[in-house]
Design an enzyme around this catalytic site. Structure first.
Site, PDB file in Angstrom:
ATOM      1  N   ARG A 204      47.566 -13.619 -11.010  1.00  0.00           N
ATOM      2  CA  ARG A 204      48.069 -14.241 -12.226  1.00  0.00           C
ATOM      3  C   ARG A 204      49.379 -13.600 -12.657  1.00  0.00           C
ATOM      4  NH1 ARG A 204      42.592 -13.708 -15.768  1.00  0.00           N
ATOM      5  NH2 ARG A 204      42.806 -11.589 -14.952  1.00  0.00           N
TER       6      ARG A 204
ATOM      7  N   ASP B 291      51.889 -13.393 -16.208  1.00  0.00           N
ATOM      8  CA  ASP B 291      51.814 -13.609 -17.643  1.00  0.00           C
ATOM      9  C   ASP B 291      52.900 -14.563 -18.126  1.00  0.00           C
ATOM     10  OD1 ASP B 291      49.640 -11.907 -17.911  1.00  0.00           O
ATOM     11  OD2 ASP B 291      50.882 -10.146 -18.334  1.00  0.00           O
TER      12      ASP B 291
ATOM     13  N   TYR C  63      56.335  -6.505  -6.639  1.00  0.00           N
ATOM     14  CA  TYR C  63      57.028  -7.022  -7.823  1.00  0.00           C
ATOM     15  C   TYR C  63      58.413  -6.402  -7.902  1.00  0.00           C
ATOM     16  CZ  TYR C  63      52.794  -9.071  -9.912  1.00  0.00           C
ATOM     17  OH  TYR C  63      51.679  -9.841 -10.166  1.00  0.00           O
TER      18      TYR C  63
ATOM     19  N   ARG D 225      54.728  -4.155 -16.222  1.00  0.00           N
ATOM     20  CA  ARG D 225      55.570  -4.103 -17.417  1.00  0.00           C
ATOM     21  C   ARG D 225      55.344  -2.814 -18.209  1.00  0.00           C
ATOM     22  NH1 ARG D 225      54.163  -9.409 -20.382  1.00  0.00           N
ATOM     23  NH2 ARG D 225      55.581  -8.518 -21.970  1.00  0.00           N
TER      24      ARG D 225
END
Length: 246
Positions: free
Chosen positions: A49, A51, A109, A194
């Protein structure tokens, strides 16, 4: 028959990947378009997933079709009806047991920070008006590879059974006025990247020492991490599978 679909998307206008009531999500749009192209109900399962506001330059999903598909034709027809911020890249027939999420062995990422105010990057990078100490940020990032428990960088109300991740790579590089953080692991916790970036940025700003950064990880106390970096700078960049050529 089961298929893996490789997609990319700009997450700016979406409330994340996962379909949900009363909010526009990438998965819901993709499922709807696939169902129209294949003329059958399609429900996709993603590799993970993202965000609200987070992007993906590579995301994989799997779905089942009742008939064999002409992959190039499906990709072409799908791209004709998908919105401009979602793209179908490739389609692969796989075994019936293949699973986009559980079979993934690594995910990468990228996080982008821009050091100059740029209106064209406002949805794709975190703007910092002052320089960051990249050397210190890299010293701190290297510490991540020493640990497996990342409770510190997990959301308080997560739905995970454990907080262990095997970290393979973590580091910053500078390209002109942009800093790019690459982080690669077998799995990530919700909101983890994050929170890591936000805490590393505090190292770069001199608010935290490298030693303090390690103490924060070792302490496994979520309240000690810095605030999460904004969503717009984050990209799911690569998902890896065993024997994958793509």
């Amino acid at each position: 028959m089961r298929y893996f679909l490789e997609i990319a998307y700009d997450g700016t206008n979406y409330h994340g990947w996962q379909a949900q009531p009363n909010a526009l999500a990438v998965q819901a749009v993709l499922d709807d378009c696939l169902s129209k192209v294949l003329r059958q109900p399609i429900s996709t399962t993603g590799s993970g997933r993202t965000d609200t506001g987070v992007h993906a330059s590579q995301q994989f999903v799997h779905f089942d079709a009742v008939q064999a598909l002409e992959v190039q034709q499906v990709v072409f027809r799908l791209n004709r009806i998908l919105p401009d911020d979602i793209a179908a890249l490739n389609l692969y027939q796989v075994s019936e047991e293949a699973h986009a999420r559980f079979d993934a062995i690594a995910r990468t990422y990228h996080y982008h920070i821009t050091l100059t105010r740029n209106p064209f990057k406002r949805y794709y990078a975190w703007y910092h008006s002052r320089a960051l100490d990249v050397q210190k940020m890299n010293e701190a990032a290297a510490i991540l590879l020493k640990y497996e428990d990342f409770t510190t960088f997990s959301k308080v109300k997560g739905d995970t059974n454990h907080y262990r991740c095997t970290m393979y790579e973590a580091g910053w590089r500078q390209e002109g006025e942009e800093l790019i953080f690459t982080i690669r692991a077998n799995r990530f916790l919700r909101g983890m990247v994050r929170l890591v970036v936000g805490t590393l940025a505090d190292v770069g700003k001199g608010k935290l020492t490298v030693k303090a950064f390690e103490q924060i990880i070792a302490g496994q106390d979520r309240s000690k991490a810095s605030g999460a970096a904004p969503a717009e700078g984050l990209f799911l960049a690569k998902v890896e599978y065993p024997d994958q050529d793509a």
